[in-house]
Scaffold this motif. Structure first.
Motif, PDB file in Angstrom:
ATOM      1  N   SER A  72       0.847  -1.185   0.000  1.00 20.24           N
ATOM      2  CA  SER A  72       0.000   0.000   0.000  1.00 20.24           C
ATOM      3  C   SER A  72       0.884   1.237   0.000  1.00 20.24           C
ATOM      4  O   SER A  72       1.694   1.431   0.907  1.00 20.24           O
ATOM      5  CB  SER A  72      -0.922   0.000   1.222  1.00 20.24           C
ATOM      6  N   HIS A 131      -4.695   5.816  -0.922  1.00 18.97           N
ATOM      7  CA  HIS A 131      -3.513   4.975  -1.142  1.00 18.97           C
ATOM      8  C   HIS A 131      -3.733   4.140  -2.399  1.00 18.97           C
ATOM      9  O   HIS A 131      -4.867   3.880  -2.802  1.00 18.97           O
ATOM     10  CB  HIS A 131      -3.312   4.014   0.027  1.00 18.97           C
ATOM     11  N   ASP A 152      -1.652  10.776   2.495  1.00 17.40           N
ATOM     12  CA  ASP A 152      -1.563   9.948   3.695  1.00 17.40           C
ATOM     13  C   ASP A 152      -2.884   9.879   4.450  1.00 17.40           C
ATOM     14  O   ASP A 152      -3.522  10.885   4.719  1.00 17.40           O
ATOM     15  CB  ASP A 152      -0.460  10.485   4.608  1.00 17.40           C
ATOM     16  N   ASN A 153      -3.295   8.657   4.756  1.00 20.70           N
ATOM     17  CA  ASN A 153      -4.522   8.330   5.487  1.00 20.70           C
ATOM     18  C   ASN A 153      -5.810   8.734   4.774  1.00 20.70           C
ATOM     19  O   ASN A 153      -6.880   8.680   5.366  1.00 20.70           O
ATOM     20  CB  ASN A 153      -4.500   8.943   6.894  1.00 20.70           C
ATOM     21  N   ILE A 154      -5.718   9.135   3.509  1.00 20.53           N
ATOM     22  CA  ILE A 154      -6.912   9.487   2.739  1.00 20.53           C
ATOM     23  C   ILE A 154      -7.000   8.637   1.478  1.00 20.53           C
ATOM     24  O   ILE A 154      -8.023   8.020   1.210  1.00 20.53           O
ATOM     25  CB  ILE A 154      -6.938  10.986   2.390  1.00 20.53           C
ATOM     26  N   PRO A 212       0.969   5.332   0.052  1.00 16.15           N
ATOM     27  CA  PRO A 212       0.138   6.514   0.275  1.00 16.15           C
ATOM     28  C   PRO A 212       0.330   7.545  -0.831  1.00 16.15           C
ATOM     29  O   PRO A 212       1.452   7.846  -1.222  1.00 16.15           O
ATOM     30  CB  PRO A 212       0.632   7.052   1.621  1.00 16.15           C
ATOM     31  N   ARG A 257      -9.535   4.320   1.974  1.00 17.30           N
ATOM     32  CA  ARG A 257      -9.470   4.032   3.400  1.00 17.30           C
ATOM     33  C   ARG A 257     -10.824   3.994   4.104  1.00 17.30           C
ATOM     34  O   ARG A 257     -10.912   3.484   5.198  1.00 17.30           O
ATOM     35  CB  ARG A 257      -8.553   5.039   4.129  1.00 17.30           C
TER      36      ARG A 257
END
Length: 151
Positions: free
Chosen positions: A30, A39, A35-37, A32, A116
């Motif tokens: 995975s 990937h 990041d955290n939204i 990014p 995510r």
């Protein structure tokens, strides 16, 4: 003829994107993008949306073939004044063809777009969902033209 071009374009973009992911990434990797939204996550999906009906490859191939046959039957019979409906059917057929190629080839569908908050999906899935959305919109919200005028 334009539907064939649309279907082939969707299949080409879908298959090229899947080939790129498979050739550049290892399964499960995975990366990014945001990041955290968002990937890029390479997975193999043995089922349908959300992984339901895992390993029912023959069933999914049969459904896709029946759907593509229905498109071949219905599309020539559509009124010429239905561009949104035609676009939706072309996107849906292209997406179904893209995913059925994976299922025939490997028994899995390559997924890689990972927001995510939603299961990982691919270009073919986007075409199917967008196509079905356009079909619903056209059938329920666009006026049907009869005898050259709107009723």
């Amino acid at each position: 003829m334009p539907i064939l071009i649309l279907v082939l374009a969707v299949v080409a973009v879908d298959q090229l994107s899947k080939f790129y992911v498979q050739s550049k990434m290892t399964l499960g990797l995975s990366l990014p993008v945001v990041d955290n939204i968002f990937h890029i996550t390479y997975i193999l999906n043995p089922g349908a949306a959300f992984g339901i009906l895992e390993h029912q490859t023959v069933f999914f191939i049969a459904i896709a073939v029946l759907m593509l046959a229905a498109v071949l039957y219905v599309y020539p019979r559509l009124p010429q004044g239905s561009p949104v409906l035609r676009l939706g059917i072309g996107l849906m057929a292209g997406g179904a063809a893209g995913n059925v190629i994976d299922r025939i080839r490997t028994g899995y569908v390559v997924d890689f777009l990972d927001f995510r908050v939603w299961p990982v999906f691919n270009i073919a899935d986007m075409a199917i969902v967008g196509g079905v959305g356009l079909i619903i919109f056209a059938l329920y919200y666009l006026p049907e033209k009869k005898d050259g005028c709107n009723d």
